[in-house]
Motif scaffolding. Structure first.
Motif, short mmCIF file in Angstrom:
data_model
loop_
_atom_site.label_atom_id
_atom_site.label_comp_id
_atom_site.label_asym_id
_atom_site.label_seq_id
_atom_site.Cartn_x
_atom_site.Cartn_y
_atom_site.Cartn_z
N ARG A 152 -47.94 9.10 -55.31
CA ARG A 152 -48.23 9.73 -56.60
C ARG A 152 -47.89 11.21 -56.52
O ARG A 152 -48.12 11.86 -55.53
N VAL A 153 -47.32 11.70 -57.58
CA VAL A 153 -47.20 13.14 -57.75
C VAL A 153 -48.26 13.55 -58.76
O VAL A 153 -48.58 12.80 -59.67
N PRO A 154 -48.85 14.72 -58.59
CA PRO A 154 -49.92 15.15 -59.48
C PRO A 154 -49.45 15.24 -60.93
O PRO A 154 -48.45 15.88 -61.24
N GLN A 155 -50.17 14.55 -61.80
CA GLN A 155 -49.85 14.59 -63.22
C GLN A 155 -50.54 15.79 -63.86
O GLN A 155 -51.57 16.24 -63.40
N GLY A 156 -49.93 16.31 -64.90
CA GLY A 156 -50.48 17.47 -65.56
C GLY A 156 -50.11 18.76 -64.87
O GLY A 156 -50.58 19.83 -65.24
N SER A 157 -49.28 18.67 -63.85
CA SER A 157 -48.84 19.87 -63.14
C SER A 157 -47.39 20.17 -63.53
O SER A 157 -46.70 19.33 -64.09
N VAL A 158 -46.94 21.35 -63.22
CA VAL A 158 -45.55 21.71 -63.48
C VAL A 158 -44.63 21.00 -62.49
O VAL A 158 -43.55 20.52 -62.85
N LEU A 159 -45.06 20.90 -61.24
CA LEU A 159 -44.22 20.29 -60.20
C LEU A 159 -44.13 18.78 -60.30
O LEU A 159 -43.15 18.19 -59.86
N GLY A 160 -45.14 18.11 -60.83
CA GLY A 160 -45.16 16.65 -60.89
C GLY A 160 -43.91 16.05 -61.50
O GLY A 160 -43.20 15.26 -60.86
N PRO A 161 -43.56 16.40 -62.75
CA PRO A 161 -42.35 15.84 -63.36
C PRO A 161 -41.07 16.22 -62.62
O PRO A 161 -40.17 15.40 -62.48
N ILE A 162 -41.00 17.45 -62.13
CA ILE A 162 -39.79 17.88 -61.41
C ILE A 162 -39.61 17.07 -60.13
O ILE A 162 -38.52 16.59 -59.83
N LEU A 163 -40.70 16.89 -59.37
CA LEU A 163 -40.61 16.11 -58.13
C LEU A 163 -40.25 14.66 -58.43
O LEU A 163 -39.47 14.05 -57.70
N PHE A 164 -40.79 14.10 -59.51
CA PHE A 164 -40.45 12.73 -59.88
C PHE A 164 -38.98 12.62 -60.23
O PHE A 164 -38.30 11.68 -59.81
N LEU A 165 -38.45 13.57 -61.00
CA LEU A 165 -37.04 13.53 -61.38
C LEU A 165 -36.13 13.65 -60.16
O LEU A 165 -35.12 12.95 -60.05
N LEU A 166 -36.49 14.51 -59.22
CA LEU A 166 -35.69 14.64 -58.00
C LEU A 166 -35.79 13.37 -57.15
O LEU A 166 -34.83 12.97 -56.50
N TYR A 167 -36.95 12.73 -57.17
CA TYR A 167 -37.18 11.49 -56.41
C TYR A 167 -36.31 10.35 -56.95
O TYR A 167 -35.82 9.53 -56.20
N THR A 168 -36.12 10.32 -58.27
CA THR A 168 -35.40 9.21 -58.89
C THR A 168 -33.96 9.55 -59.28
O THR A 168 -33.25 8.69 -59.79
#
Length: 122
Positions: free
Chosen positions: A99-115
């Motif tokens: 899981r990446v922390p939701q509601g954070s600035v880094l969460g969506p960015i890390l998910f996009l880089l992951y996928t």
């Protein structure tokens, strides 16, 4: 670093533009006499599926991140716990391994880089 096909979290790119792009590609293929197949992937719990170790390795290999940046991201992701609280009762704390922390600035960015490399696989 993001693919030109990435719609989320980018200015002037929305779900509407993504749908129109897909529809346009399908119609062009059909007009050319080709067969069009659409495969959809349900990512409703996508942020919950990110493996920390794989993400960190991916960031090193695909994006050349290393040293203190990887250490900082590892500290950000790891050693997190969660529990459920209902009234005065609290469940046992469990480690959060995915899981990446939701509601954070880094969460969506890390998910996009992951996928991001999924597009190349498809």
């Amino acid at each position: 670093m993001l693919s030109d096909r990435q719609s989320a979290y980018r200015a002037h790119h929305s779900t509407e533009t993504a749908v129109l792009r897909v529809l346009s590609h399908i119609l062009l293929a059909l007009d050319s006499g080709d067969i069009a197949v659409l495969t959809l992937l349900d990512l409703s719990a996508a942020f919950d599926s990110v493996d920390h170790a794989t993400l960190l390795q991916w960031l090193q290999i695909s994006y050349g991140l290393g040293g203190s940046v990887i250490v900082w991201l590892a500290l950000y992701l790891q050693n997190r716990t969660q529990y459920v609280c209902l009234s005065a009762t609290r469940s046992t704390k469990l480690a959060v391994l995915y899981r990446v922390p939701q509601g954070s600035v880094l969460g969506p960015i890390l998910f996009l880089l992951y996928t991001a490399d999924l597009l190349q696989l498809v």
